[in-house]
Design an enzyme around this catalytic site. Structure first.
Site, short mmCIF file in Angstrom:
data_model
loop_
_atom_site.label_atom_id
_atom_site.label_comp_id
_atom_site.label_asym_id
_atom_site.label_seq_id
_atom_site.Cartn_x
_atom_site.Cartn_y
_atom_site.Cartn_z
CG ASN A 148 -1.74 1.20 1.39
OD1 ASN A 148 -1.80 2.03 0.48
ND2 ASN A 148 -2.41 1.34 2.52
CD1 TRP A 149 3.90 1.15 -2.52
CD2 TRP A 149 3.96 2.13 -4.53
NE1 TRP A 149 4.80 0.45 -3.30
CE2 TRP A 149 4.85 1.03 -4.53
CE3 TRP A 149 3.82 2.89 -5.70
CZ2 TRP A 149 5.60 0.68 -5.66
CZ3 TRP A 149 4.57 2.54 -6.81
CH2 TRP A 149 5.46 1.45 -6.79
CE LYS A 150 -0.28 3.31 4.66
NZ LYS A 150 -0.30 3.42 6.09
CG HIS A 180 -6.21 1.78 4.76
ND1 HIS A 180 -5.77 2.80 5.57
CD2 HIS A 180 -5.20 0.87 4.70
CE1 HIS A 180 -4.54 2.51 5.98
NE2 HIS A 180 -4.17 1.35 5.47
CD GLU A 202 -3.25 5.45 6.49
OE1 GLU A 202 -3.19 5.45 5.25
OE2 GLU A 202 -2.35 4.96 7.22
CD GLU A 254 -3.85 -2.59 7.20
OE1 GLU A 254 -2.69 -2.77 6.82
OE2 GLU A 254 -4.53 -1.61 6.86
N GLY A 289 1.72 2.33 10.84
CA GLY A 289 2.66 3.44 10.70
C GLY A 289 3.28 3.88 12.02
CB SER A 342 4.51 -1.74 12.25
OG SER A 342 4.06 -0.42 12.48
#
Ligand code: PGA
Length: 250
Positions: free
Chosen positions: A8-10, A96, A98, A169, A175, A214
């Site tokens: 996941n490159w966000k 997700h 976020e 998650e 993160g 992480s």
């Protein structure tokens, strides 16, 4: 069942950085075991670039980080499942943390995105996970059950199990450098498996459950060996070819 190794490159990378990273990754990760499948989730602006770089590399596929639950329409800034497919995507992320916590997406909206994407022919990685406050209040099972129930509410029970993955998650591990321990991962993945079996009966056992939060080269092998862990969803450590190649080879 192949293990899914998802990146996941966000909101990171430009086209040049993406090309360099993928060329290095394909070189460093030669000899990827047969039982692995790699999915790259870049920002929308890089879908074309990543798709070109991965052309003809069969174990790699492409996914969108988000989607809007309509075929087309006046939804400024949004992307439809068919548009993702048009750019070469086979997968999409929904729910997700976020998007739930920063962009305010509700369980119900996540459910709509999940069902509509599956109906449109995309594979879906539905993300679930509790916050630290919820965990400390003993709400792990209730939170996971709620996110699973609403996330999958309109998904057909006869869905082909290979087209859906759940990513567990824990929000407190994303993160932050804090990884959930084996006991915590086993406990949460067992809860997710129970929800899947309740909804999809025998097929519930064939749906992959990924761990995310992480994941690093130092902990990937141990996590991947745990019961009910059928892959990993990697954020920070998926941005560099050196770290991501070590993870997908572990
Ligand atoms: P992280 O992110 O690996 O940087 O913790 C995981 C994710 O958000 O999917």
């Amino acid at each position: 069942m192949k293990k899914m190794m998802a990146a996941n490159w966000k909101m990171y990378k430009n086209r040049f950085e993406a090309r360099m990273m993928l060329q290095d990754l394909l070189y460093l990760a030669k000899g990827l075991p047969e039982d692995r499948e790699v999915v790259i989730f870049p920002p929308f602006t890089l879908l074309g670039t990543v798709s070109e770089e991965l052309q003809g590399v069969s174990v790699y596929s492409l996914g969108g980080q988000d989607v809007y639950p309509a075929a087309e329409g006046a939804f400024t800034g949004e992307i439809a499942p068919g548009m993702l497919q048009d750019c070469g995507c086979a997968w999409v992320l929904t729910g997700h943390s976020e998007r739930r916590h920063i962009l305010g997406e509700s369980d119900e909206f996540v459910g709509k995105k999940t069902a509509f994407s599956l109906e449109s022919g995309l594979g879906v990685v539905l993300c679930v996970g509790e916050t630290l406050e919820q965990r400390e209040a003993g709400e792990l099972s209730a939170v996971l059950a709620r996110q699973m129930l609403s996330g999958l509410a309109s998904v057909a029970v006869d869905l082909a199990p290979a087209r859906l993955c759940i990513a567990y998650e824990p929000v407190w591990a994303i993160g932050t450098g804090k990884v959930a321990g084996p006991k915590e991962i086993l406990e949460a993945h067992a809860e997710v498996r129970k929800c899947l079996e309740e909804k999809f009966l025998d097929n519930g056992n064939k749906i992959r459950i990924l761990y995310g939060g992480s994941v690093k080269p130092e902990n990937a092998a141990e996590i991947l060996q745990l019961d009910n862990v059928n892959g990993v969803l990697v954020g920070g450590a998926s941005l560099q070819a050196e770290t991501f190649s070590q993870i997908i080879l572990s």
